[in-house]
Design an enzyme around this catalytic site. Structure first.
Site, mmCIF file in Angstrom:
data_model
loop_
_atom_site.group_PDB
_atom_site.id
_atom_site.type_symbol
_atom_site.label_atom_id
_atom_site.label_comp_id
_atom_site.label_asym_id
_atom_site.label_seq_id
_atom_site.Cartn_x
_atom_site.Cartn_y
_atom_site.Cartn_z
ATOM 1 N N GLU A 143 18.522 -40.596 21.206
ATOM 2 C CA GLU A 143 17.946 -39.265 21.408
ATOM 3 C C GLU A 143 16.423 -39.293 21.392
ATOM 4 O O GLU A 143 15.793 -38.691 22.251
ATOM 5 C CB GLU A 143 18.431 -38.280 20.336
ATOM 6 C CG GLU A 143 17.811 -36.915 20.561
ATOM 7 C CD GLU A 143 18.146 -35.866 19.523
ATOM 8 O OE1 GLU A 143 18.764 -36.184 18.502
ATOM 9 O OE2 GLU A 143 17.773 -34.704 19.753
ATOM 10 N N ILE A 169 19.646 -39.064 13.566
ATOM 11 C CA ILE A 169 20.076 -38.037 12.607
ATOM 12 C C ILE A 169 20.719 -36.933 13.428
ATOM 13 O O ILE A 169 20.046 -36.279 14.229
ATOM 14 C CB ILE A 169 18.911 -37.416 11.792
ATOM 15 C CG1 ILE A 169 18.170 -38.485 10.980
ATOM 16 C CG2 ILE A 169 19.452 -36.327 10.851
ATOM 17 C CD1 ILE A 169 17.031 -37.938 10.095
ATOM 18 N N ASP A 170 22.003 -36.763 13.275
ATOM 19 C CA ASP A 170 22.624 -35.591 13.884
ATOM 20 C C ASP A 170 22.716 -34.554 12.772
ATOM 21 O O ASP A 170 23.340 -34.791 11.734
ATOM 22 C CB ASP A 170 24.008 -35.912 14.453
ATOM 23 C CG ASP A 170 24.522 -34.746 15.295
ATOM 24 O OD1 ASP A 170 23.732 -34.195 16.093
ATOM 25 O OD2 ASP A 170 25.689 -34.359 15.140
ATOM 26 N N ASP A 177 22.433 -41.400 17.908
ATOM 27 C CA ASP A 177 21.755 -40.218 17.378
ATOM 28 C C ASP A 177 21.344 -40.581 15.958
ATOM 29 O O ASP A 177 22.177 -40.704 15.067
ATOM 30 C CB ASP A 177 22.692 -38.995 17.378
ATOM 31 C CG ASP A 177 21.911 -37.712 17.142
ATOM 32 O OD1 ASP A 177 20.829 -37.790 16.554
ATOM 33 O OD2 ASP A 177 22.398 -36.643 17.542
ATOM 34 N N THR A 180 19.506 -32.568 12.344
ATOM 35 C CA THR A 180 18.098 -32.615 11.906
ATOM 36 C C THR A 180 17.694 -31.335 11.175
ATOM 37 O O THR A 180 16.981 -31.389 10.173
ATOM 38 C CB THR A 180 17.173 -32.862 13.124
ATOM 39 O OG1 THR A 180 17.491 -34.140 13.663
ATOM 40 C CG2 THR A 180 15.710 -32.847 12.734
ATOM 41 N N ASP A 237 25.334 -36.940 20.875
ATOM 42 C CA ASP A 237 26.048 -36.006 19.993
ATOM 43 C C ASP A 237 27.554 -36.265 19.998
ATOM 44 O O ASP A 237 28.258 -35.813 19.093
ATOM 45 C CB ASP A 237 25.807 -34.552 20.436
ATOM 46 C CG ASP A 237 24.421 -34.046 20.063
ATOM 47 O OD1 ASP A 237 23.896 -34.485 19.029
ATOM 48 O OD2 ASP A 237 23.869 -33.227 20.819
HETATM 49 C C1 IPD Z 1 22.122 -31.016 17.246
HETATM 50 C C2 IPD Z 1 23.399 -30.881 16.497
HETATM 51 C C3 IPD Z 1 23.899 -29.477 16.557
HETATM 52 C C4 IPD Z 1 24.042 -28.967 17.964
HETATM 53 C C5 IPD Z 1 22.762 -29.186 18.735
HETATM 54 C C6 IPD Z 1 22.323 -30.629 18.668
HETATM 55 P P1 IPD Z 1 20.359 -32.846 16.390
HETATM 56 O O1 IPD Z 1 21.683 -32.356 17.198
HETATM 57 O O2 IPD Z 1 24.419 -31.739 16.997
HETATM 58 O O3 IPD Z 1 25.170 -29.423 15.991
HETATM 59 O O4 IPD Z 1 24.307 -27.582 17.919
HETATM 60 O O5 IPD Z 1 22.975 -28.846 20.091
HETATM 61 O O6 IPD Z 1 21.147 -30.799 19.379
HETATM 62 O O7 IPD Z 1 19.189 -32.317 17.151
HETATM 63 O O8 IPD Z 1 20.460 -32.352 15.002
HETATM 64 O O9 IPD Z 1 20.482 -34.314 16.544
HETATM 65 CA CA CA Z 2 22.398 -34.545 17.788
HETATM 66 CA CA CA Z 3 19.332 -36.124 16.424
HETATM 67 CA CA CA Z 4 17.473 -33.269 18.026
#
Ligand code: IPD
Ligand code: CA
Ligand code: CA
Ligand code: CA
Length: 269
Positions: A71, A93-94, A91, A96, A221
């Protein structure tokens, strides 16, 4: 090395990488974060970037000929090209936003596609120490114990998960909240945990029955969670019921018993 041995080797390397990044996330979780904005509510921290570097360098050392999508590098530089080559989709950190707020639903998500098919998946939440793993054809595990999806077949008894994404465009928000609002009449309750990868794993281990998202950020994701979910006996599909497309930004997930009813409910909420 047989095919299965090498898949086990890929998984072991991904687990090591996820543990390294997880240790950093754990260390930084209770500290003040340096937050940058990619958009009004789209955040990134130095720890996201450091974790992506850690995971990439570990895996690149193990598998120098493999391709990489992450990402914080690919999205930023527009270099995301998914080919048939073995490709690690990361990813760092999923969740963030959860990380920034100290809300403990964060994970490192590492998927490997081969021939564009999600084949190995690791999702690690270091805060509550949950490690989800899966290899195509070889099952899915939570902290080493086999997991499976729920056997629920009645919508009204289901726990639904969804996400609100990071776009604040009125039409997107109206679509997300309108659909969730109408679906709520048909299910037991709703959870929004802020992590697409963890929500897929929640369906995989049966604590969530249904997951719907139409706003996920990129293949990072979904790549790892998709393997874990399908290996736990679940299905991931386009909300229309058509095949899941990892390059799209929407998906639905459930056990096989609920697919038809869920697709119908999503089409006519
Ligand atoms: C997000 C998370 C979130 C989703 C967002 C993503 P991130 O990823 O997966 O659940 O609703 O669309 O962008 O930015 O925390 O890696
Ligand atoms: Ca994510
Ligand atoms: Ca992320
Ligand atoms: Ca992100």
């Amino acid at each position: 090395m047989s095919g299965n041995d090498s898949l086990q080797g890929f998984l072991a390397a991904a687990v090591d990488a996820a543990k390294k990044a997880g240790q950093l996330i754990q260390e930084k979780f209770y500290q003040t974060k340096h937050v940058e904005h990619k958009g009004e509510v789209d955040l990134v921290t130095e720890t996201d970037k450091a974790c992506e570097d850690l995971v990439f360098s570990h895996l690149k050392q193990c598998f120098p000929s493999h391709k990489f999508i992450g990402e914080e590098t690919s999205a930023a530089y527009g270099t995301m090209e998914l080919t048939d080559e073995p490709t690690w989709i990361v990813d760092p950190i999923d969740g963030t936003t959860n990380f920034v707020h100290g809300y403990p639903f964060v994970c490192v998500s590492i998927g490997l596609t081969i021939g564009k098919v999600p084949t190995v998946g690791v999702v690690f939440n270091p805060i509550i120490d949950e490690l989800f793993t899966g290899i195509r054809g070889q099952g899915a595990y939570l902290n080493g114990k086999a997991i499976k999806v729920s056997s629920q077949d009645q919508l009204i008894k289901c726990l639904l998960a969804s996400e609100t994404g990071t776009s604040r465009e009125k039409s997107t928000i109206d679509d997300i909240t309108g659909r969730i609002n109408r679906l709520l009449f048909k299910v037991r309750s709703l959870r929004i945990n802020g992590s697409c990868a963890l929500s897929l794993c929640d369906v995989a281990c049966g604590r969530i029955d249904l997951f719907y998202i139409n706003c996920y950020g990129g293949p990072w994701d979904a790549a790892a969670g998709a393997v874990i979910l399908t290996e736990a006996g679940g299905l991931v599909y386009d909300p229309s019921g058509r095949d899941f497309d990892i390059t799209a930004t929407r998906l639905a997930a459930s056990n096989p018993l609920l697919k038809e009813t869920f697709v119908e409910a999503l089409a006519h909420p």
